[in-house]
Motif scaffolding. Structure first.
Motif, PDB file in Angstrom:
ATOM      1  N   ILE A  25       0.835  -1.200   0.000  1.00  0.00           N
ATOM      2  CA  ILE A  25       0.000   0.000   0.000  1.00  0.00           C
ATOM      3  C   ILE A  25       0.870   1.251   0.000  1.00  0.00           C
ATOM      4  CG2 ILE A  25      -1.689   1.340   1.333  1.00  0.00           C
ATOM      5  CD1 ILE A  25      -2.914  -1.063  -0.084  1.00  0.00           C
ATOM      6  N   SER A  26       1.924   1.256   0.791  1.00  0.00           N
ATOM      7  CA  SER A  26       2.787   2.439   0.858  1.00  0.00           C
ATOM      8  C   SER A  26       3.542   2.675  -0.438  1.00  0.00           C
ATOM      9  CB  SER A  26       3.778   2.301   2.019  1.00  0.00           C
ATOM     10  OG  SER A  26       4.711   1.268   1.776  1.00  0.00           O
ATOM     11  N   ASN A  27       3.633   1.650  -1.284  1.00  0.00           N
ATOM     12  CA  ASN A  27       4.247   1.789  -2.595  1.00  0.00           C
ATOM     13  C   ASN A  27       3.234   2.168  -3.668  1.00  0.00           C
ATOM     14  OD1 ASN A  27       6.859   1.242  -1.762  1.00  0.00           O
ATOM     15  ND2 ASN A  27       6.680  -0.960  -2.124  1.00  0.00           N
ATOM     16  N   GLY A  28       2.005   2.509  -3.237  1.00  0.00           N
ATOM     17  CA  GLY A  28       0.993   2.981  -4.175  1.00  0.00           C
ATOM     18  C   GLY A  28      -0.015   1.945  -4.599  1.00  0.00           C
ATOM     19  N   GLY A  29      -0.070   0.802  -3.915  1.00  0.00           N
ATOM     20  CA  GLY A  29      -1.003  -0.257  -4.276  1.00  0.00           C
ATOM     21  C   GLY A  29      -2.447   0.080  -3.944  1.00  0.00           C
ATOM     22  N   GLY A  30      -3.355  -0.691  -4.520  1.00  0.00           N
ATOM     23  CA  GLY A  30      -4.779  -0.482  -4.297  1.00  0.00           C
ATOM     24  C   GLY A  30      -5.402  -1.603  -3.499  1.00  0.00           C
ATOM     25  N   PHE A  31      -6.420  -1.268  -2.707  1.00  0.00           N
ATOM     26  CA  PHE A  31      -7.142  -2.246  -1.881  1.00  0.00           C
ATOM     27  C   PHE A  31      -8.634  -2.088  -2.119  1.00  0.00           C
ATOM     28  CE2 PHE A  31      -9.623  -3.107   1.946  1.00  0.00           C
ATOM     29  CZ  PHE A  31      -9.215  -4.393   2.286  1.00  0.00           C
ATOM     30  N   VAL A  32      -9.316  -3.211  -2.288  1.00  0.00           N
ATOM     31  CA  VAL A  32     -10.780  -3.252  -2.348  1.00  0.00           C
ATOM     32  C   VAL A  32     -11.262  -4.214  -1.272  1.00  0.00           C
ATOM     33  CG1 VAL A  32     -12.738  -4.149  -3.684  1.00  0.00           C
ATOM     34  CG2 VAL A  32     -11.107  -2.593  -4.755  1.00  0.00           C
ATOM     35  N   GLY A  33     -12.173  -3.754  -0.436  1.00  0.00           N
ATOM     36  CA  GLY A  33     -12.786  -4.608   0.572  1.00  0.00           C
ATOM     37  C   GLY A  33     -14.253  -4.824   0.250  1.00  0.00           C
ATOM     38  N   ILE A  34     -14.677  -6.075   0.274  1.00  0.00           N
ATOM     39  CA  ILE A  34     -16.065  -6.413  -0.014  1.00  0.00           C
ATOM     40  C   ILE A  34     -16.691  -7.059   1.214  1.00  0.00           C
ATOM     41  CG2 ILE A  34     -17.636  -7.711  -1.508  1.00  0.00           C
ATOM     42  CD1 ILE A  34     -15.460  -7.650  -3.660  1.00  0.00           C
ATOM     43  N   HIS A  35     -17.800  -6.471   1.674  1.00  0.00           N
ATOM     44  CA  HIS A  35     -18.635  -6.979   2.761  1.00  0.00           C
ATOM     45  C   HIS A  35     -17.800  -7.320   4.000  1.00  0.00           C
ATOM     46  CE1 HIS A  35     -22.442  -8.203   4.374  1.00  0.00           C
ATOM     47  NE2 HIS A  35     -22.088  -9.471   4.507  1.00  0.00           N
ATOM     48  N   SER A  36     -17.565  -8.599   4.281  1.00  0.00           N
ATOM     49  CA  SER A  36     -16.930  -8.953   5.547  1.00  0.00           C
ATOM     50  C   SER A  36     -15.417  -8.726   5.560  1.00  0.00           C
ATOM     51  CB  SER A  36     -17.243 -10.408   5.933  1.00  0.00           C
ATOM     52  OG  SER A  36     -16.712 -11.316   4.992  1.00  0.00           O
ATOM     53  N   ALA A  37     -14.892  -8.010   4.570  1.00  0.00           N
ATOM     54  CA  ALA A  37     -13.520  -7.511   4.711  1.00  0.00           C
ATOM     55  C   ALA A  37     -13.413  -6.649   5.955  1.00  0.00           C
ATOM     56  CB  ALA A  37     -13.117  -6.709   3.478  1.00  0.00           C
ATOM     57  N   SER A  38     -14.539  -6.070   6.403  1.00  0.00           N
ATOM     58  CA  SER A  38     -14.547  -5.279   7.642  1.00  0.00           C
ATOM     59  C   SER A  38     -14.725  -6.146   8.889  1.00  0.00           C
ATOM     60  CB  SER A  38     -15.657  -4.216   7.581  1.00  0.00           C
ATOM     61  OG  SER A  38     -16.936  -4.819   7.472  1.00  0.00           O
ATOM     62  N   ASP A  39     -14.881  -7.459   8.695  1.00  0.00           N
ATOM     63  CA  ASP A  39     -14.969  -8.432   9.788  1.00  0.00           C
ATOM     64  C   ASP A  39     -13.657  -9.219   9.860  1.00  0.00           C
ATOM     65  OD1 ASP A  39     -16.190  -9.955  11.850  1.00  0.00           O
ATOM     66  OD2 ASP A  39     -16.900 -11.458  10.410  1.00  0.00           O
ATOM     67  N   THR A  40     -12.567  -8.520   9.642  1.00  0.00           N
ATOM     68  CA  THR A  40     -11.261  -9.141   9.442  1.00  0.00           C
ATOM     69  C   THR A  40     -10.198  -8.371  10.221  1.00  0.00           C
ATOM     70  OG1 THR A  40     -11.932  -9.835   7.207  1.00  0.00           O
ATOM     71  CG2 THR A  40      -9.557  -9.764   7.658  1.00  0.00           C
ATOM     72  N   GLU A  41      -9.259  -9.100  10.829  1.00  0.00           N
ATOM     73  CA  GLU A  41      -8.070  -8.515  11.473  1.00  0.00           C
ATOM     74  C   GLU A  41      -8.421  -7.399  12.467  1.00  0.00           C
ATOM     75  OE1 GLU A  41      -5.176  -9.712  11.394  1.00  0.00           O
ATOM     76  OE2 GLU A  41      -5.071 -10.981   9.597  1.00  0.00           O
ATOM     77  N   TYR A  42      -9.253  -7.736  13.448  1.00  0.00           N
ATOM     78  CA  TYR A  42      -9.669  -6.754  14.457  1.00  0.00           C
ATOM     79  C   TYR A  42      -8.511  -6.263  15.326  1.00  0.00           C
ATOM     80  CZ  TYR A  42     -14.613  -7.683  13.504  1.00  0.00           C
ATOM     81  OH  TYR A  42     -15.841  -7.779  12.906  1.00  0.00           O
ATOM     82  N   ASN A  43      -7.482  -7.059  15.448  1.00  0.00           N
ATOM     83  CA  ASN A  43      -6.361  -6.692  16.324  1.00  0.00           C
ATOM     84  C   ASN A  43      -5.210  -6.017  15.586  1.00  0.00           C
ATOM     85  OD1 ASN A  43      -7.566  -7.861  18.689  1.00  0.00           O
ATOM     86  ND2 ASN A  43      -7.081  -9.879  17.825  1.00  0.00           N
ATOM     87  N   TRP A  44      -5.481  -5.556  14.392  1.00  0.00           N
ATOM     88  CA  TRP A  44      -4.471  -4.900  13.564  1.00  0.00           C
ATOM     89  C   TRP A  44      -4.961  -3.492  13.228  1.00  0.00           C
ATOM     90  CZ3 TRP A  44      -3.119  -6.684   7.894  1.00  0.00           C
ATOM     91  CH2 TRP A  44      -1.988  -5.983   7.457  1.00  0.00           C
ATOM     92  N   PRO A  45      -4.616  -2.498  14.028  1.00  0.00           N
ATOM     93  CA  PRO A  45      -5.147  -1.139  13.837  1.00  0.00           C
ATOM     94  C   PRO A  45      -4.908  -0.570  12.446  1.00  0.00           C
ATOM     95  CG  PRO A  45      -4.105  -1.320  15.978  1.00  0.00           C
ATOM     96  CD  PRO A  45      -3.787  -2.585  15.256  1.00  0.00           C
ATOM     97  N   TRP A  46      -3.751  -0.836  11.860  1.00  0.00           N
ATOM     98  CA  TRP A  46      -3.474  -0.327  10.512  1.00  0.00           C
ATOM     99  C   TRP A  46      -4.512  -0.828   9.521  1.00  0.00           C
ATOM    100  CZ3 TRP A  46      -2.587  -2.537   5.760  1.00  0.00           C
ATOM    101  CH2 TRP A  46      -2.079  -1.702   4.756  1.00  0.00           C
ATOM    102  N   TYR A  47      -4.874  -2.087   9.622  1.00  0.00           N
ATOM    103  CA  TYR A  47      -5.875  -2.641   8.713  1.00  0.00           C
ATOM    104  C   TYR A  47      -7.233  -1.968   8.927  1.00  0.00           C
ATOM    105  CZ  TYR A  47      -9.015  -5.801   6.318  1.00  0.00           C
ATOM    106  OH  TYR A  47      -9.986  -6.301   5.485  1.00  0.00           O
ATOM    107  N   GLY A  48      -7.586  -1.720  10.192  1.00  0.00           N
ATOM    108  CA  GLY A  48      -8.837  -1.030  10.472  1.00  0.00           C
ATOM    109  C   GLY A  48      -8.891   0.334   9.813  1.00  0.00           C
ATOM    110  N   GLU A  49      -7.765   1.034   9.793  1.00  0.00           N
ATOM    111  CA  GLU A  49      -7.697   2.335   9.134  1.00  0.00           C
ATOM    112  C   GLU A  49      -7.772   2.182   7.619  1.00  0.00           C
ATOM    113  OE1 GLU A  49      -4.265   4.411  10.463  1.00  0.00           O
ATOM    114  OE2 GLU A  49      -4.787   4.224  12.590  1.00  0.00           O
ATOM    115  N   LEU A  50      -7.144   1.138   7.097  1.00  0.00           N
ATOM    116  CA  LEU A  50      -7.182   0.879   5.656  1.00  0.00           C
ATOM    117  C   LEU A  50      -8.603   0.627   5.182  1.00  0.00           C
ATOM    118  CD1 LEU A  50      -5.670   0.145   2.920  1.00  0.00           C
ATOM    119  CD2 LEU A  50      -5.728  -2.229   3.771  1.00  0.00           C
ATOM    120  N   VAL A  51      -9.295  -0.316   5.834  1.00  0.00           N
ATOM    121  CA  VAL A  51     -10.642  -0.670   5.387  1.00  0.00           C
ATOM    122  C   VAL A  51     -11.647   0.422   5.731  1.00  0.00           C
ATOM    123  CG1 VAL A  51     -11.413  -1.964   7.406  1.00  0.00           C
ATOM    124  CG2 VAL A  51     -12.209  -2.664   5.157  1.00  0.00           C
TER     125      VAL A  51
END
Length: 246
Positions: A107-133
């Motif tokens: 991501i820091s190199n300019g990559g793209g992320f798409v989250g669909i539905h329960s992508a937000s039900d993922t990696e609750y203990n990883w704050p960076w991911y929470g900010e990403l999604v």
């Protein structure tokens, strides 16, 4: 003699490249999308339909897809092959520390992320991911029909939608409201269904630039039927294209 050898070498490397079986490469693909659907919690039975739908979108719109649930692909050199990583109905803790680091680097190199539905039900203990999604899933009522309202019609993933869009899905409530961190694209009208808990500005799709990359999320896509809906698929296509920087 040297010219004959040169021709033979070119032919050899051509055959080798064609027979390598690399699913990441196509002759005419504009970009490559990684579709990742690993689950360590609830598993949606719509995942196969989602994978098939995204592959079809790629075939029809000039991008290659590679679908996997093997997290070993989360290495910097592997992720660098893709313009966008799609988390399709993932759940739970699905990446180890090295794989998390690879996604952050991507991501820091300019990559793209798409989250669909329960992508937000993922990696609750990883704050960076929470900010990403953008926000973590809280709960949901039963599947029902509701009206989605377009909040931003200027984006490629919403420009085709009617101002009010009635459809059936599983409508997520989130732990936090993401509107101060992201640009909300769509909201669901809580007056049109039962069980909403986020008020009049209940978001269901959004996007933002994050850590020099791009992230797009839609809370829709629980049902198998979603992946045969023309309007939803156009919504998803726009999100993939935007996150890929196209």
């Amino acid at each position: 003699m040297q010219s004959v050898l040169a021709v033979l070498l070119i032919f050899f490397f051509f055959i080798l490249s064609c027979s390598s079986g690399d699913p990441l490469v196509t002759a005419d693909g504009d970009f490559k999308a990684l579709v990742f659907s690993k689950t360590a919690g609830f598993r949606h039975d719509s995942i196969p339909a989602g994978i098939a739908a995204i592959k079809k979108l790629g075939d029809e719109n000039g991008f290659a897809t590679h679908a996997t649930e093997d997290a070993v692909i989360f290495k910097s050199d592997s992720l660098a092959k893709f313009a966008v990583v799609v988390f399709l109905n993932t759940s739970g803790d699905i990446l180890d520390s090295a794989q998390k680091a690879a996604l952050q680097t991507y991501i820091s190199n300019g990559g793209g992320f798409v989250g669909i539905h329960s992508a937000s039900d993922t990696e609750y203990n990883w704050p960076w991911y929470g900010e990403l999604v953008g926000a973590y899933f809280q709960n949901h009522p039963q599947i029902q029909t509701a009206t989605v309202v377009v909040n931003d019609s200027s984006h490629v993933s919403t420009a085709h939608l009617p101002s009010q869009w009635t459809r059936t899905d599983e409508w997520y409530n989130f732990r936090t409201h993401p509107s101060d961190r992201v640009q909300v694209l769509l909201r669901v009208d809580e007056n049109t269904y039962s069980g909403g808990s986020m008020g009049a500005a209940h978001p269901v799709a959004w996007y933002h630039e994050f850590d020099d990359g791009r992230a797009w999320y839609t809370a829709m896509g629980h049902t198998k039927e979603s992946y045969s809906e023309t309007l939803f698929l156009q919504h998803l296509l726009g999100g993939i294209q935007w996150a890929a920087g196209r």
